[in-house]
Design a protein around this motif. Structure first.
Motif, PDB file in Angstrom:
ATOM      1  N   LYS A  35    -136.152 -73.934 -46.164  1.00 37.42           N
ATOM      2  CA  LYS A  35    -136.405 -75.380 -46.836  1.00 37.42           C
ATOM      3  C   LYS A  35    -135.929 -75.617 -47.850  1.00 37.42           C
ATOM      4  O   LYS A  35    -135.119 -76.848 -47.901  1.00 37.42           O
ATOM      5  CB  LYS A  35    -138.082 -75.630 -46.768  1.00 37.42           C
ATOM      6  N   LEU A  36    -136.203 -75.029 -49.195  1.00 33.26           N
ATOM      7  CA  LEU A  36    -135.376 -75.404 -50.247  1.00 33.26           C
ATOM      8  C   LEU A  36    -133.797 -75.486 -50.253  1.00 33.26           C
ATOM      9  O   LEU A  36    -133.102 -76.396 -50.718  1.00 33.26           O
ATOM     10  CB  LEU A  36    -135.702 -74.391 -51.562  1.00 33.26           C
ATOM     11  N   ILE A  37    -133.352 -74.553 -49.521  1.00 28.64           N
ATOM     12  CA  ILE A  37    -131.870 -74.470 -49.625  1.00 28.64           C
ATOM     13  C   ILE A  37    -131.564 -75.719 -48.734  1.00 28.64           C
ATOM     14  O   ILE A  37    -130.397 -76.261 -49.045  1.00 28.64           O
ATOM     15  CB  ILE A  37    -131.369 -73.119 -49.119  1.00 28.64           C
ATOM     16  N   SER A  38    -131.929 -75.737 -47.434  1.00 27.00           N
ATOM     17  CA  SER A  38    -131.566 -76.880 -46.747  1.00 27.00           C
ATOM     18  C   SER A  38    -131.540 -78.276 -47.297  1.00 27.00           C
ATOM     19  O   SER A  38    -130.991 -79.083 -47.204  1.00 27.00           O
ATOM     20  CB  SER A  38    -132.344 -76.832 -45.279  1.00 27.00           C
TER      21      SER A  38
ATOM     22  N   ILE B 266    -127.806 -80.524 -49.134  1.00 29.89           N
ATOM     23  CA  ILE B 266    -127.225 -81.576 -48.599  1.00 29.89           C
ATOM     24  C   ILE B 266    -126.061 -82.250 -49.502  1.00 29.89           C
ATOM     25  O   ILE B 266    -124.904 -82.756 -48.639  1.00 29.89           O
ATOM     26  CB  ILE B 266    -128.454 -82.542 -48.022  1.00 29.89           C
ATOM     27  N   PRO B 267    -126.170 -82.470 -50.659  1.00 27.69           N
ATOM     28  CA  PRO B 267    -125.122 -83.216 -51.453  1.00 27.69           C
ATOM     29  C   PRO B 267    -123.657 -82.312 -51.202  1.00 27.69           C
ATOM     30  O   PRO B 267    -122.668 -82.974 -50.965  1.00 27.69           O
ATOM     31  CB  PRO B 267    -125.572 -83.189 -52.953  1.00 27.69           C
ATOM     32  N   ALA B 268    -123.889 -81.082 -51.644  1.00 26.48           N
ATOM     33  CA  ALA B 268    -122.630 -80.233 -51.644  1.00 26.48           C
ATOM     34  C   ALA B 268    -121.930 -80.246 -50.134  1.00 26.48           C
ATOM     35  O   ALA B 268    -120.767 -80.611 -49.920  1.00 26.48           O
ATOM     36  CB  ALA B 268    -123.072 -78.861 -52.101  1.00 26.48           C
ATOM     37  N   LEU B 269    -122.797 -80.205 -49.279  1.00 23.16           N
ATOM     38  CA  LEU B 269    -122.411 -80.235 -47.839  1.00 23.16           C
ATOM     39  C   LEU B 269    -121.670 -81.527 -47.351  1.00 23.16           C
ATOM     40  O   LEU B 269    -120.748 -81.680 -46.771  1.00 23.16           O
ATOM     41  CB  LEU B 269    -123.558 -79.823 -46.763  1.00 23.16           C
TER      42      LEU B 269
ATOM     43  N   PRO C 259    -131.677 -76.094 -38.734  1.00 24.16           N
ATOM     44  CA  PRO C 259    -130.492 -77.587 -39.000  1.00 24.16           C
ATOM     45  C   PRO C 259    -130.661 -78.242 -40.277  1.00 24.16           C
ATOM     46  O   PRO C 259    -131.818 -78.313 -40.850  1.00 24.16           O
ATOM     47  CB  PRO C 259    -131.128 -78.335 -37.777  1.00 24.16           C
ATOM     48  N   ILE C 260    -129.665 -78.834 -40.687  1.00 21.73           N
ATOM     49  CA  ILE C 260    -129.610 -79.525 -41.894  1.00 21.73           C
ATOM     50  C   ILE C 260    -129.238 -80.887 -41.706  1.00 21.73           C
ATOM     51  O   ILE C 260    -128.209 -81.407 -40.857  1.00 21.73           O
ATOM     52  CB  ILE C 260    -128.298 -78.896 -42.849  1.00 21.73           C
TER      53      ILE C 260
ATOM     54  N   LEU D 212    -125.771 -82.405 -40.373  1.00 21.42           N
ATOM     55  CA  LEU D 212    -124.691 -81.986 -41.243  1.00 21.42           C
ATOM     56  C   LEU D 212    -124.310 -80.843 -41.042  1.00 21.42           C
ATOM     57  O   LEU D 212    -123.158 -80.256 -41.261  1.00 21.42           O
ATOM     58  CB  LEU D 212    -125.028 -82.166 -42.537  1.00 21.42           C
ATOM     59  N   GLY D 213    -125.230 -79.911 -40.516  1.00 20.94           N
ATOM     60  CA  GLY D 213    -124.884 -78.480 -40.249  1.00 20.94           C
ATOM     61  C   GLY D 213    -125.993 -77.629 -39.872  1.00 20.94           C
ATOM     62  O   GLY D 213    -127.145 -78.326 -39.809  1.00 20.94           O
ATOM     63  N   TYR D 214    -125.906 -76.142 -40.186  1.00 17.35           N
ATOM     64  CA  TYR D 214    -126.735 -75.066 -39.899  1.00 17.35           C
ATOM     65  C   TYR D 214    -126.912 -74.240 -41.051  1.00 17.35           C
ATOM     66  O   TYR D 214    -126.028 -74.011 -41.700  1.00 17.35           O
ATOM     67  CB  TYR D 214    -126.785 -74.488 -38.705  1.00 17.35           C
ATOM     68  N   LEU D 215    -128.081 -73.750 -41.253  1.00 16.87           N
ATOM     69  CA  LEU D 215    -128.609 -72.549 -42.229  1.00 16.87           C
ATOM     70  C   LEU D 215    -128.825 -71.531 -41.543  1.00 16.87           C
ATOM     71  O   LEU D 215    -130.086 -71.649 -40.823  1.00 16.87           O
ATOM     72  CB  LEU D 215    -129.331 -73.205 -43.459  1.00 16.87           C
ATOM     73  N   PHE D 216    -128.335 -70.403 -41.690  1.00 14.84           N
ATOM     74  CA  PHE D 216    -128.651 -69.011 -41.388  1.00 14.84           C
ATOM     75  C   PHE D 216    -129.123 -68.198 -42.193  1.00 14.84           C
ATOM     76  O   PHE D 216    -128.530 -68.060 -43.320  1.00 14.84           O
ATOM     77  CB  PHE D 216    -127.564 -68.508 -40.466  1.00 14.84           C
TER      78      PHE D 216
END
Length: 532
Positions: free
Chosen positions: A52-55, A59-62, A135-136, A143-147
């Protein structure tokens, strides 16, 4: 578990140590399971929290394509040693294709090979890892996905430590259980050993006064008390048994004396009975022979009386003929003989000769029948004869008794039937049967009928004799063949007629005789004996 022989001491120790081991293994296993479950739960929570924290932070960097910023954000995961790797995938809004944007690998590890990160949209728990794809999104735009992949930390260490602790605790528990079992088995086995010693002594020495000491208040004490009660009962039983045996011995001695005295008395009585029985048998045989001779004598008297008539007629005829001859001779000498006198003489001579011949013939037949029947009755000679012809001779010999009554005798027998047997026995049988019918059956009856049916059946002769006399009552029929039984007691009946018939059939002819009768309906004898 207890193959072969094991003492109770060994069994108690083995049971105590085995129970301790099982309890220890169960408790250790449960604690290990709970600890592993706790670690997995904490790791899952960490993965969900970091995802949750990383997603959110990525978001700004992505959005602006800042790969360096994204990597810096991921570097903050070094404070979470349980996170092994994180991969950020960016989605192209035009082609909807994803590619790797940034990643993080825990120092010392390598980036895992992931065939398809979309397989982990729902968290998957593997043997030593937990994997999740999240999902992000930002304002509804993908925007993308976090694994993320995390290691279930300390699991192997916990298992090793748990095994070592379990082993140590098991050794300690086994030692304690051994000491407790040693103490406990003494409490159990000492009363049992006491019981065994008493039992052995009772078996070897037969001393039923021994008792097991009772030193506790438990089941073994109850067992000892029960055993002591049993010994008391056995002791009482043996005392009573000995007393009964003494009494029985005394009774047996007295009984033997009584038996000996009674045996002597019985032997004396038996000797007297045998002597009396011998005398009775002799007397009975004499009576039977006397009855047979009386019957023969009666036959002689009847035949002699019957012969008197034809002989008397013959004497009269001879006297008349002699007088006629004398008259004829006198007339011849005086020369006064005429033709009329000669004719009268011839006629008288013919009549006298005819009368003389017929009466002499009749006397000769009576003598011949009497001779044959009398000889047969006085002997038991075996010879071959015609049954029908011999029956006629028997009936002819009884003519003196039959001619004074109107009774009839019908004989149904093949005239050519020839057998080899005892004719005298048959003569006595039929004579007694016919006399019984005349005296008993036809009493107060003017005209009676006797039927005699004789025929062959294989190697047997079957005779059915029946009359239509007054018959016998049931109680009389049951005693018919008993010696000295008669319905004419005090009226001249000897009671030996049917008894003689029974013995002649069964002993003389080796056959059988049966009788049927009802009062008022006559009597029927069925006789069967072998031909030869």
């Amino acid at each position: 578990m207890f193959s072969g022989f094991h003492s109770i001491k060994e069994k108690i120790i083995l049971l105590a140590m085995g129970a301790s081991c099982v309890a220890l293994l169960l408790s250790t296993g449960i604690l290990t399971y709970l600890e592993v479950k706790r670690i997995k739960t904490n790791t899952i929570k960490t993965v969900e929290t970091q995802a949750k924290l990383i997603s959110v932070n990525i978001i700004p960097a992505l959005t602006f394509g800042e790969v360096t910023t994204a990597n810096l954000i991921l570097q903050t995961l070094e404070s979470e040693p349980g996170i092994q790797a994180v991969i950020i995938y960016r989605t192209d809004p035009l082609t909807n294709q994803t590619d790797t944007f940034a990643n993080y690998v825990r120092p010392g590890d390598t980036l895992p090979a992931i065939n398809n990160h979309m397989n982990y949209l729902s968290m998957k728990e593997e043997t030593r890892h937990i994997r999740l794809t999240k999902p992000i999104e930002f304002e509804g735009e993908m925007l993308g996905y976090l694994f993320i992949q995390a290691e279930i930390r300390q699991l192997s260490d916990i298992l090793i430590a748990s095994s070592q602790a379990s082993s140590l605790i098991a050794l300690i528990a086994l030692g304690i259980a051994f000491l407790i079992a040693i103490r406990f088995q003494r409490v159990v086995t000492e009363p049992i050993h006491s019981l065994m010693d008493v039992t052995r002594n009772v078996t070897e020495r037969k001393d039923y006064t021994l008792r097991v000491p009772v030193v506790s208040n438990d089941e073994l004490a109850k067992l000892a008390e029960t055993f002591n009660m049993m010994m008391e009962e056995i002791q009482t039983y043996l005392a009573e048994k000995n007393q009964v045996e003494q009494e029985m011995k005394q009774l047996n001695e007295e009984l033997e004396q009584k038996v000996a005295a009674r045996t002597y008395e019985l032997e004396t009585s038996n000797l007297e009975l045998r002597t009396t029985l011998q005398q009775l048998n002799t007397s009975q045989q004499q009576l039977v022979e006397r009855e047979k001779m009386a019957s023969l004598g009666e036959l002689v008297a009847g035949v002699a009386h019957e012969i008197n008539t034809p002989i008397g007629i013959g004497v009269t005829s001879i006297t008349f003929l002699q007088e006629a001859v004398n008259n004829l001779a006198k007339a011849y000498e005086q020369e006064t003989l005429s033709a009329e006198m000669l004719e009268e003489f011839v006629e008288n001579a013919k009549q006298s000769c005819q009368l003389l011949f017929s009466n002499l013939q009749r006397a000769a037949d009576l003598v011949r029948s009497f001779k044959q029947v009398a000889v047969d009755q006085s002997s038991e000679q075996v010879r071959t004869f015609k049954v029908k012809e011999y029956l006629d001779e028997i009936i002819l010999s009884l003519r003196p008794k039959l001619k004074r009554v109107k009774h009839e005798i019908e004989v149904d027998c093949d005239a050519e039937m020839i057998i080899t047997s005892h004719p005298g026995i048959l003569s006595q049988i039929f004579t007694n049967l016919i006399i019984n019918s005349l005296i008993h059956g036809f009493e107060n009856k003017e005209k009676g009928l006797i039927k005699i049916d004789v025929h062959r059946s294989d190697s047997q002769i079957k005779i059915q004799y029946q009359d239509n006399g007054k018959g016998l009552a049931k109680e009389q029929l049951q005693k018919l063949f008993e010696p000295f039984f008669t319905t004419k007691r005090g009226q001249g009946g000897s009671g030996l007629g049917t008894y003689i018939i029974y013995n002649l059939v069964t002993q003389g002819l080796k056959g059988t005789i049966k009788v049927k009768s009802q009062q008022g309906e006559g009597i029927q004898y069925d006789i069967e004996f072998p031909i030869d």
